[in-house]
Motif scaffolding. Structure first.
Motif, PDB file in Angstrom:
ATOM      1  N   VAL A 111       0.412  12.371  -2.424  1.00 39.42           N
ATOM      2  CA  VAL A 111      -0.657  11.547  -1.580  1.00 39.42           C
ATOM      3  C   VAL A 111      -0.740   9.960  -1.684  1.00 39.42           C
ATOM      4  O   VAL A 111      -0.544   9.140  -0.865  1.00 39.42           O
ATOM      5  N   SER A 112      -0.671   9.702  -3.017  1.00 39.42           N
ATOM      6  CA  SER A 112      -0.756   8.395  -3.339  1.00 39.42           C
ATOM      7  C   SER A 112       0.376   7.570  -3.109  1.00 39.42           C
ATOM      8  O   SER A 112       0.203   6.451  -2.748  1.00 39.42           O
ATOM      9  N   ARG A 113       1.604   8.055  -3.128  1.00 35.48           N
ATOM     10  CA  ARG A 113       2.774   7.537  -2.778  1.00 35.48           C
ATOM     11  C   ARG A 113       2.948   7.476  -1.227  1.00 35.48           C
ATOM     12  O   ARG A 113       3.391   6.253  -0.737  1.00 35.48           O
ATOM     13  N   GLN A 114       2.449   8.325  -0.490  1.00 39.13           N
ATOM     14  CA  GLN A 114       2.528   8.173   1.037  1.00 39.13           C
ATOM     15  C   GLN A 114       1.630   7.047   1.855  1.00 39.13           C
ATOM     16  O   GLN A 114       1.800   6.408   2.291  1.00 39.13           O
ATOM     17  N   ILE A 115       0.329   6.984   0.825  1.00 38.64           N
ATOM     18  CA  ILE A 115      -0.623   5.843   1.028  1.00 38.64           C
ATOM     19  C   ILE A 115      -0.120   4.369   0.666  1.00 38.64           C
ATOM     20  O   ILE A 115      -0.167   3.507   1.413  1.00 38.64           O
ATOM     21  N   GLN A 116       0.757   4.541  -0.257  1.00 40.96           N
ATOM     22  CA  GLN A 116       1.438   3.162  -0.906  1.00 40.96           C
ATOM     23  C   GLN A 116       2.385   2.947   0.315  1.00 40.96           C
ATOM     24  O   GLN A 116       2.486   1.718   0.632  1.00 40.96           O
ATOM     25  N   VAL A 117       3.277   3.881   0.747  1.00 38.92           N
ATOM     26  CA  VAL A 117       4.195   3.633   1.779  1.00 38.92           C
ATOM     27  C   VAL A 117       3.719   3.064   3.137  1.00 38.92           C
ATOM     28  O   VAL A 117       4.049   1.978   3.760  1.00 38.92           O
ATOM     29  N   LEU A 118       2.444   3.543   3.437  1.00 38.49           N
ATOM     30  CA  LEU A 118       1.718   3.269   4.514  1.00 38.49           C
ATOM     31  C   LEU A 118       1.257   1.890   4.421  1.00 38.49           C
ATOM     32  O   LEU A 118       1.401   0.854   5.426  1.00 38.49           O
ATOM     33  N   GLU A 119       0.938   1.384   3.331  1.00 41.14           N
ATOM     34  CA  GLU A 119       0.067   0.148   2.937  1.00 41.14           C
ATOM     35  C   GLU A 119       1.408  -0.896   3.001  1.00 41.14           C
ATOM     36  O   GLU A 119       1.137  -2.161   3.339  1.00 41.14           O
ATOM     37  N   GLU A 120       2.336  -0.694   2.409  1.00 44.15           N
ATOM     38  CA  GLU A 120       3.504  -1.553   2.334  1.00 44.15           C
ATOM     39  C   GLU A 120       4.174  -1.800   3.756  1.00 44.15           C
ATOM     40  O   GLU A 120       4.536  -2.953   4.234  1.00 44.15           O
ATOM     41  N   ARG A 121       4.187  -0.668   4.559  1.00 45.65           N
ATOM     42  CA  ARG A 121       4.679  -0.719   5.962  1.00 45.65           C
ATOM     43  C   ARG A 121       3.643  -1.774   6.913  1.00 45.65           C
ATOM     44  O   ARG A 121       4.052  -2.290   7.494  1.00 45.65           O
ATOM     45  N   MET A 122       2.345  -1.427   6.552  1.00 48.53           N
ATOM     46  CA  MET A 122       1.267  -2.361   7.357  1.00 48.53           C
ATOM     47  C   MET A 122       1.238  -3.712   6.872  1.00 48.53           C
ATOM     48  O   MET A 122       0.638  -4.566   7.372  1.00 48.53           O
ATOM     49  N   GLY A 123       1.509  -4.118   5.533  1.00 54.69           N
ATOM     50  CA  GLY A 123       1.369  -5.142   4.961  1.00 54.69           C
ATOM     51  C   GLY A 123       0.058  -5.596   4.374  1.00 54.69           C
ATOM     52  O   GLY A 123      -0.334  -6.806   4.237  1.00 54.69           O
ATOM     53  N   ILE A 124      -0.728  -4.549   4.113  1.00 50.72           N
ATOM     54  CA  ILE A 124      -2.162  -4.855   3.787  1.00 50.72           C
ATOM     55  C   ILE A 124      -2.800  -3.682   2.930  1.00 50.72           C
ATOM     56  O   ILE A 124      -2.386  -2.319   3.253  1.00 50.72           O
ATOM     57  N   ALA A 125      -3.707  -3.700   2.254  1.00 53.34           N
ATOM     58  CA  ALA A 125      -4.140  -2.891   1.368  1.00 53.34           C
ATOM     59  C   ALA A 125      -5.477  -2.108   2.491  1.00 53.34           C
ATOM     60  O   ALA A 125      -6.056  -2.589   3.112  1.00 53.34           O
ATOM     61  N   LEU A 126      -5.250  -0.643   2.220  1.00 57.52           N
ATOM     62  CA  LEU A 126      -6.327   0.032   3.074  1.00 57.52           C
ATOM     63  C   LEU A 126      -7.267   0.756   2.034  1.00 57.52           C
ATOM     64  O   LEU A 126      -8.348   1.142   2.651  1.00 57.52           O
ATOM     65  N   PHE A 127      -7.212   1.029   0.946  1.00 53.38           N
ATOM     66  CA  PHE A 127      -8.113   1.324   0.009  1.00 53.38           C
ATOM     67  C   PHE A 127      -8.063   0.266  -1.243  1.00 53.38           C
ATOM     68  O   PHE A 127      -7.271  -0.450  -1.590  1.00 53.38           O
ATOM     69  N   ASN A 128      -9.542   0.275  -1.556  1.00 51.97           N
ATOM     70  CA  ASN A 128      -9.839  -0.416  -3.002  1.00 51.97           C
ATOM     71  C   ASN A 128      -9.818   0.783  -3.859  1.00 51.97           C
ATOM     72  O   ASN A 128     -10.811   1.497  -3.715  1.00 51.97           O
ATOM     73  N   ARG A 129      -8.967   0.571  -4.995  1.00 51.63           N
ATOM     74  CA  ARG A 129      -9.133   1.570  -5.898  1.00 51.63           C
ATOM     75  C   ARG A 129     -10.028   1.344  -7.171  1.00 51.63           C
ATOM     76  O   ARG A 129      -9.776   0.085  -7.837  1.00 51.63           O
ATOM     77  N   ARG A 130     -10.656   2.068  -7.484  1.00 48.80           N
ATOM     78  CA  ARG A 130     -11.588   2.044  -8.728  1.00 48.80           C
ATOM     79  C   ARG A 130     -11.482   3.048  -9.645  1.00 48.80           C
ATOM     80  O   ARG A 130     -10.973   4.220  -9.137  1.00 48.80           O
ATOM     81  N   HIS A 131     -12.031   3.085 -10.533  1.00 42.89           N
ATOM     82  CA  HIS A 131     -11.809   4.354 -11.677  1.00 42.89           C
ATOM     83  C   HIS A 131     -12.378   5.493 -11.072  1.00 42.89           C
ATOM     84  O   HIS A 131     -13.587   5.709 -10.913  1.00 42.89           O
ATOM     85  N   LYS A 132     -11.638   6.486 -10.777  1.00 40.17           N
ATOM     86  CA  LYS A 132     -11.860   7.877 -10.301  1.00 40.17           C
ATOM     87  C   LYS A 132     -12.308   7.622  -8.896  1.00 40.17           C
ATOM     88  O   LYS A 132     -13.238   8.775  -8.248  1.00 40.17           O
ATOM     89  N   GLU A 133     -12.478   6.782  -8.159  1.00 40.94           N
ATOM     90  CA  GLU A 133     -13.141   6.475  -6.821  1.00 40.94           C
ATOM     91  C   GLU A 133     -12.276   5.550  -6.003  1.00 40.94           C
ATOM     92  O   GLU A 133     -11.588   4.791  -6.468  1.00 40.94           O
ATOM     93  N   ILE A 134     -12.233   5.746  -4.710  1.00 37.34           N
ATOM     94  CA  ILE A 134     -11.725   4.838  -3.686  1.00 37.34           C
ATOM     95  C   ILE A 134     -12.720   4.470  -2.658  1.00 37.34           C
ATOM     96  O   ILE A 134     -13.558   5.122  -2.391  1.00 37.34           O
TER      97      ILE A 134
END
Length: 303
Positions: free
Chosen positions: A40-63
């Motif tokens: 799931v994390s890799r798919q989100i990363q692919v989506l963000e790279e495709r769109m050219g912008i971060a969709l989530f802020n990652r924090r310790h054990k939460e998004i």
């Protein structure tokens, strides 16, 4: 020169984003999608790279969703609602079932008697009722028709007026025999049954007297009840005088279980309508039911 359409991201990345944004957890999204958290994390990363912008802020054990993520989530939610509605409409194209939404009081006191009468003439058409005091949006909810109360000023719906709202006092014949009610000025001395609910903007005795042009002073509200069914039962049992709607008293109760002690009534300027989505072709059973309800509405008012 034709404008080249921008390709959508892979659907599996959109699915991973939708689940993660809805559940606010990559782990829970992975469990729902039967994938590993890493996938799931890799798919989100692919989506963000495709769109050219971060969709989530990652924090310790939460998004958390970024502003871009929130915009994308809202767009996906709207699209999914449209898809669900399209599926419901498509499934209903070849069915004889008609789904209609109405408030609890409307469903119980007007719609159900109407359906019973309708089914005697159209036994091949099945009716499904969604009863709720939360207004239904036929664009978002899986219904063919909905009964809506108000001024009729709603965008993107086709509407048909059933009847205007008219409110008047009722009581049991037995109560009227033992209490003198010759004019509206006698009502404040009677035992008044109050409806404490928001089915109408005008359900309280104080508002009714004001619209009737009277300042009654202190009222004797012997019972305050939370729904119209309880008010109706209390009035039929001789517990006092209640406010009733012109469509809210069953035919078999008129002049038998309940009577109008006075000829006074108040028209609020609001109405009950049947609505459906604008520019949408109803199924043949839904059209038959709609036409029948409009006709029944004209015949069912207690005048």
């Amino acid at each position: 020169m034709a404008t080249q359409r921008k390709r959508l991201p892979p659907l599996n990345t959109i699915a991973a984003f939708e689940a993660s944004a809805r559940l606010m957890s990559f782990t829970r999204a992975a469990e729902e999608l039967h994938l590993s958290q890493g996938a799931v994390s890799r798919q989100i990363q692919v989506l963000e790279e495709r769109m050219g912008i971060a969709l989530f802020n990652r924090r310790h054990k939460e998004i958390q969703l970024t502003r871009a993520g929130l915009i994308f989530q809202q767009a996906i939610a709207q699209s999914l609602n449209s898809i669900r509605r399209a599926v419901t409409v498509i499934e209903a194209l070849d069915t004889s079932t008609v789904t209609i939404a109405a408030s609890n009081a409307m469903a119980s006191f007007w719609l159900m008697p109407a359906i019973i009468d309708f089914r005697t003439q159209h036994p091949d058409i099945d009716i499904r009722v969604l009863a709720s005091n939360v207004p239904v949006d036929p664009w978002k909810d899986p219904v063919d028709l909905a009964i809506r109360y108000g001024d009729g000023q709603w965008p993107n719906v086709t509407k048909f007026k059933l009847f205007d709202e008219e409110i008047f006092p009722v009581c049991s014949p037995k109560y009227l025999e033992s209490h003198r009610i010759d004019s509206i000025s006698d009502l404040p001395k009677a035992e008044l049954i109050e409806l404490e609910a928001d089915i109408s903007a005008f359900n309280s005795w104080d508002t009714w007297f004001e619209m009737a042009g009277m300042q009654p002073g202190q009222l004797h509200k012997s019972l305050t009840l939370s729904n119209y069914d309880l008010v109706y039962r209390a009035a039929c049992s001789g517990k006092g005088v209640a406010l009733a709607w012109s469509y809210g008293i069953p035919h078999e109760s008129r002049e038998t279980l309940l009577v109008k002690p006075l000829g006074n009534s108040v028209k609020t300027g609001l109405s009950e309508y049947i609505i459906h989505t604008e520019n949408e072709e109803l199924s043949a059973p839904a059209r038959i039911f709609l036409d029948w309800l409009i006709d029944f509405g004209g015949r069912s008012i207690w005048t």
